[in-house]
Design an enzyme around this catalytic site. Sequence first.
Site: not given
Length: 375
Positions: A71-72, A151, A179, A199, A201, A237, A325
């Site tokens: 996401g970042s 978040n 989120q 994102s 995860h 890649t 974070c």
Amino acid sequence: MDIRYFDNSATTRIKEEVLKEMFPYLSIEYGNPSSIYSIGRNAKRAIEEARKKVASLINCKPEEIYFTSCGSESDNMALKGIAYKNKNKGKHIITSKIEHPAILNSCESLEKNGFDITYLDVNKDGFVNLETLKNSIRKDTILISVMFANNEIGTIEPIEEIAQIAHKNNIIFHTDAVQAVGNIPIDVQKMNIDMLSLSGHKIYAPKGVGALYVKKGIEFERFIDGGHQEKNKRAGTENVAQIVALGKACQIAEKNLEEYQNKLRNLRDYCLKQIKENISNIHINGTTEKRLPGNINISFEGIDSSELLFELDNLGICASGGSACSSGDNNPSHVLTAIGVPNELSKGAIRFSFGDFNTKEDVDYLIEALKKIIK
């Protein structure tokens, strides 16, 4: 000791279906997607199938999805990509004071390179004021970026209204929806969103994969040079196994969204009710209405959150003092500060965020632990 995990806003456990889907691309399907032989074509085909699944979750065209590492990176690609592509039109960007560090630090970087950033205040519940937003727009405003859902406190912003304001002024609108995706319904076409970050995860896929939605027709600068992957916008890649996993996670999220929302909301409300009934001197941070279904942010008066988290961890309970974070930062949460939470309460703030693997029994265990530790 069993782990009772209440930090799903930080990361989620990979689902078995997702792991199963990605495993062949870590072993027998190892071809480079840019190769023309069969195992290369298989990898390329898998990426495009995943792209369709991600696009379906937010109702966009597959060609509008760009895969990233997280996401970042998606946030950086959106803000910096638009800023540098449009710098001749203007150098003014609008965002909010409660954004994720990926947005705030990208803005800080842009400021060092001659861009002007307006940081909007929010009210006590974390909402951006739409009139303030309108009044902040200038002739040289090129981008508005406001997160979909916070978040830390779970506040869901009025995204459709913000997008309308942006478009009336011919401004591109981006939202960090890391989120929100997979937790609440999102339709980028209906909501008139131009760019959106997500994102893997956070929705039961692995760490290390994300995506950026960019509406067709919007141009942005690439900032990773190399090959021509991702429509010549992100060289390197492709991480095939992770991309496949993200696609599967999005497919599951779309299929089970309503049931999933209800489960999280029921767990959250039950937990909050038990905390209120058993523990005194608590303060709920953020709105109780337009909030992510699995989010609780609560301050325990007179309690230091780091000590409380340590004691919870000793009992096998995982929670958070705010954004993962920002861990290691001793300063009060910038989000809680922005909504007016006093420092002494901010220091006692804990975030509990629920997920698919949580149960009512987990919540009961958490409540008993809180009662014991706080007493």
